[in-house]
Design an enzyme around this catalytic site. Structure first.
Site, PDB file in Angstrom:
ATOM      1  N   HIS A   1       0.814  -1.220   0.000  1.00  0.00           N
ATOM      2  CA  HIS A   1       0.000   0.000   0.000  1.00  0.00           C
ATOM      3  C   HIS A   1       0.848   1.270   0.000  1.00  0.00           C
ATOM      4  O   HIS A   1       0.429   2.298  -0.528  1.00  0.00           O
ATOM      5  CB  HIS A   1      -0.986  -0.036   1.175  1.00  0.00           C
ATOM      6  CG  HIS A   1      -1.970  -1.180   1.053  1.00  0.00           C
ATOM      7  ND1 HIS A   1      -2.459  -1.872   2.124  1.00  0.00           N
ATOM      8  CD2 HIS A   1      -2.516  -1.754  -0.059  1.00  0.00           C
ATOM      9  CE1 HIS A   1      -3.292  -2.830   1.679  1.00  0.00           C
ATOM     10  NE2 HIS A   1      -3.328  -2.770   0.375  1.00  0.00           N
TER      11      HIS A   1
ATOM     12  N   HIS B   1      -7.442  -7.987  -8.049  1.00  0.00           N
ATOM     13  CA  HIS B   1      -7.767  -8.835  -6.893  1.00  0.00           C
ATOM     14  C   HIS B   1      -8.060  -7.885  -5.725  1.00  0.00           C
ATOM     15  O   HIS B   1      -7.198  -7.609  -4.902  1.00  0.00           O
ATOM     16  CB  HIS B   1      -6.597  -9.752  -6.555  1.00  0.00           C
ATOM     17  CG  HIS B   1      -6.301 -10.778  -7.614  1.00  0.00           C
ATOM     18  ND1 HIS B   1      -5.791 -10.441  -8.847  1.00  0.00           N
ATOM     19  CD2 HIS B   1      -6.472 -12.124  -7.634  1.00  0.00           C
ATOM     20  CE1 HIS B   1      -5.641 -11.548  -9.573  1.00  0.00           C
ATOM     21  NE2 HIS B   1      -6.054 -12.575  -8.852  1.00  0.00           N
TER      22      HIS B   1
ATOM     23  N   SER C   1      -6.607  -2.011  -0.672  1.00  0.00           N
ATOM     24  CA  SER C   1      -6.179  -1.257  -1.852  1.00  0.00           C
ATOM     25  C   SER C   1      -7.324  -0.482  -2.536  1.00  0.00           C
ATOM     26  O   SER C   1      -7.096   0.644  -2.989  1.00  0.00           O
ATOM     27  CB  SER C   1      -5.466  -2.175  -2.850  1.00  0.00           C
ATOM     28  OG  SER C   1      -6.233  -3.332  -3.130  1.00  0.00           O
TER      29      SER C   1
ATOM     30  N   GLU D   1     -13.135  -8.771  -8.303  1.00  0.00           N
ATOM     31  CA  GLU D   1     -13.024  -9.719  -7.185  1.00  0.00           C
ATOM     32  C   GLU D   1     -13.872 -10.933  -7.530  1.00  0.00           C
ATOM     33  O   GLU D   1     -14.997 -10.804  -8.005  1.00  0.00           O
ATOM     34  CB  GLU D   1     -13.498  -9.052  -5.881  1.00  0.00           C
ATOM     35  CG  GLU D   1     -13.654  -9.979  -4.695  1.00  0.00           C
ATOM     36  CD  GLU D   1     -12.389 -10.730  -4.280  1.00  0.00           C
ATOM     37  OE1 GLU D   1     -11.307 -10.105  -4.193  1.00  0.00           O
ATOM     38  OE2 GLU D   1     -12.486 -11.949  -4.066  1.00  0.00           O
TER      39      GLU D   1
ATOM     40  N   ASP E   1     -13.187 -13.005 -12.644  1.00  0.00           N
ATOM     41  CA  ASP E   1     -11.774 -13.387 -12.558  1.00  0.00           C
ATOM     42  C   ASP E   1     -10.922 -12.179 -12.982  1.00  0.00           C
ATOM     43  O   ASP E   1     -11.076 -11.686 -14.106  1.00  0.00           O
ATOM     44  CB  ASP E   1     -11.553 -14.578 -13.502  1.00  0.00           C
ATOM     45  CG  ASP E   1     -10.126 -15.092 -13.481  1.00  0.00           C
ATOM     46  OD1 ASP E   1      -9.957 -16.301 -13.577  1.00  0.00           O
ATOM     47  OD2 ASP E   1      -9.181 -14.276 -13.386  1.00  0.00           O
ATOM     48  N   GLY E   2     -10.032 -11.746 -12.111  1.00  0.00           N
ATOM     49  CA  GLY E   2      -9.242 -10.548 -12.382  1.00  0.00           C
ATOM     50  C   GLY E   2      -8.213 -10.737 -13.492  1.00  0.00           C
ATOM     51  O   GLY E   2      -7.856  -9.775 -14.180  1.00  0.00           O
TER      52      GLY E   2
ATOM     53  N   ASP F   1      -2.716  -8.358  -7.220  1.00  0.00           N
ATOM     54  CA  ASP F   1      -2.414  -8.792  -5.857  1.00  0.00           C
ATOM     55  C   ASP F   1      -3.125 -10.113  -5.542  1.00  0.00           C
ATOM     56  O   ASP F   1      -4.010 -10.166  -4.690  1.00  0.00           O
ATOM     57  CB  ASP F   1      -2.872  -7.669  -4.890  1.00  0.00           C
ATOM     58  CG  ASP F   1      -2.608  -8.012  -3.437  1.00  0.00           C
ATOM     59  OD1 ASP F   1      -1.681  -8.800  -3.174  1.00  0.00           O
ATOM     60  OD2 ASP F   1      -3.327  -7.475  -2.575  1.00  0.00           O
TER      61      ASP F   1
HETATM   62  N1  SAM Z   1      -5.682  -6.151  -3.008  1.00  0.00           N
HETATM   63  C1  SAM Z   1      -6.331  -6.295  -1.716  1.00  0.00           C
HETATM   64  C2  SAM Z   1      -5.779  -5.263  -0.779  1.00  0.00           C
HETATM   65  O1  SAM Z   1      -4.595  -4.906  -0.899  1.00  0.00           O
HETATM   66  O2  SAM Z   1      -6.523  -4.778   0.070  1.00  0.00           O
HETATM   67  C3  SAM Z   1      -6.160  -7.684  -1.152  1.00  0.00           C
HETATM   68  C4  SAM Z   1      -6.443  -8.803  -2.107  1.00  0.00           C
HETATM   69  S1  SAM Z   1      -6.257 -10.407  -1.460  1.00  0.00           S
HETATM   70  C5  SAM Z   1      -4.537 -10.597  -1.282  1.00  0.00           C
HETATM   71  C6  SAM Z   1      -6.593 -11.397  -2.856  1.00  0.00           C
HETATM   72  C7  SAM Z   1      -8.050 -11.399  -3.267  1.00  0.00           C
HETATM   73  O3  SAM Z   1      -8.155 -11.991  -4.552  1.00  0.00           O
HETATM   74  C8  SAM Z   1      -8.974 -12.238  -2.379  1.00  0.00           C
HETATM   75  O4  SAM Z   1     -10.036 -11.441  -1.947  1.00  0.00           O
HETATM   76  C9  SAM Z   1      -9.474 -13.370  -3.282  1.00  0.00           C
HETATM   77  O5  SAM Z   1     -10.825 -13.724  -3.033  1.00  0.00           O
HETATM   78  C10 SAM Z   1      -9.345 -12.746  -4.633  1.00  0.00           C
HETATM   79  N2  SAM Z   1      -9.163 -13.664  -5.754  1.00  0.00           N
HETATM   80  C11 SAM Z   1      -8.588 -14.884  -5.792  1.00  0.00           C
HETATM   81  N3  SAM Z   1      -8.508 -15.340  -7.057  1.00  0.00           N
HETATM   82  C12 SAM Z   1      -9.042 -14.376  -7.839  1.00  0.00           C
HETATM   83  C13 SAM Z   1      -9.204 -14.214  -9.245  1.00  0.00           C
HETATM   84  N4  SAM Z   1      -8.798 -15.161 -10.100  1.00  0.00           N
HETATM   85  N5  SAM Z   1      -9.758 -13.077  -9.706  1.00  0.00           N
HETATM   86  C14 SAM Z   1     -10.155 -12.097  -8.852  1.00  0.00           C
HETATM   87  N6  SAM Z   1     -10.041 -12.186  -7.513  1.00  0.00           N
HETATM   88  C15 SAM Z   1      -9.472 -13.313  -7.013  1.00  0.00           C
END
Ligand code: SAM
Length: 292
Positions: free
Chosen positions: A19, A42, A97, A115, A148-149, A169
């Protein structure tokens, strides 16, 4: 089935590095009046309750932001990072984030949040709606995508707005995430060669079995994509030789803005001793590709 929930890890040393880097890059984009887009592949829940069972169970934030916040920072970037977090920490919350981006962007800028988790997407929408309500003035345009991101990033490009930042992330819950990052960045970079791509990755010891060495592999693959430049900033809070699992994390930045390396070096020089869990803790800023 996704089981990772960032609420267990919010505010840990990885979040501090991520961050702080996110804030510094966004500040560079804010220098120009022209609007920009922030894409979060993500997003997580957007904001986290540090008093909740999840955060209390692991108490990871105590070894991260909990160590930093009570100190009076000297470094100017750290002072701004702490000021950004202060309204949330005062309410026992830690902003993720998406909320950090929403706090910094102007009403002319755009935010694209992705997400995949069925519960977290609802939490993200609720937290962002609450954030917007709290702001008396206009906030940046926001789109929240339940998708899916990796796939969503490629699909959204080229974006109508021509400059900006992508934060990638993943939880790296599944080992294929490393390959997915490379594949998504490869396709996205072709569509947006001037975009800034910031990728968080864990630093893992051999105990991590099928994931050990994967971050290092991923960095090599990203270099092969041949970006204009590629900066790496790592914060290791523990001794890698202890074999305790995750000993730190890093940010790989493709098309890193001017002077972000110096700003990170200065901030991390102050952060590292405060977050160190061992006298082998270190930080490293290095250009894997330097601009010509
Ligand atoms: N970026 C956030 C932050 O800094 O506050 C934290 C993100 S966390 C490390 C990862 C997130 O990605 C989780 O909420 C998870 O559910 C999500 N996730 C996992 N696989 C994913 C995908 N293929 N596409 C989108 N989101 C996904």
């Amino acid at each position: 089935m996704l089981s990772y929930r960032h609420g267990f890890h919010a505010g840990n040393h990885g979040d501090v590095l991520k961050h702080l880097t996110q804030m510094l890059i966004i500040e560079k984009l804010l220098v120009k009046a022209k609007p920009f887009v922030y894409i979060d592949t993500h997003s997580g829940a957007g904001c986290y309750d540090l008093a909740a069972d999840e955060a209390q169970k692991t108490a990871e934030y105590e070894q991260g932001i909990g160590r930093l916040q009570p100190q009076q920072a000297n470094d100017a970037s750290l002072v701004r990072y702490q000021a950004l977090l202060q309204p949330y920490l005062a309410q026992q919350q830690y902003p993720g984030s998406p909320v950090i981006a929403a706090s910094l962007l102007r009403d002319t800028d755009h935010i694209e949040l992705m997400e995949l988790h069925n519960t977290e997407i609802g939490n993200l929408k609720t937290n962002l709606a609450r954030y917007r309500k709290q702001q008396s003035e206009q906030t940046a345009h926001q789109s929240i995508h339940h998708r899916d991101g990796f796939e969503g990033l490629v699909a959204i490009l080229p974006h109508a707005i021509k400059r900006g930042l992508v934060l990638i992330d993943p939880s790296y819950e599944i080992a294929s995430d490393y390959q997915q990052v490379v594949s998504a960045v490869k396709q996205a970079y072709k569509r947006w060669p001037t975009g800034i791509f910031a990728i968080w990755y864990p630093l893992l010891t051999q105990r991590a079995k099928n994931k050990a060495g994967k971050s290092e592999w991923m960095l090599e693959q990203l270099v092969q994509l041949g970006p204009k430049n590629m900066l790496v900033a790592e914060l290791a809070v523990d001794d890698p030789a202890k074999d305790g699992g995750m000993y730190g994390s890093g940010m790989a930045i493709l098309n890193a803005p001017w002077q972000v390396d110096e700003l990170l070096a200065s901030a991390l020089a102050e952060v590292t001793p405060q977050l160190a869990q061992d006298d082998k803790a270190y930080h490293r800023i290095s250009w894997m590709i330097e601009s010509e």
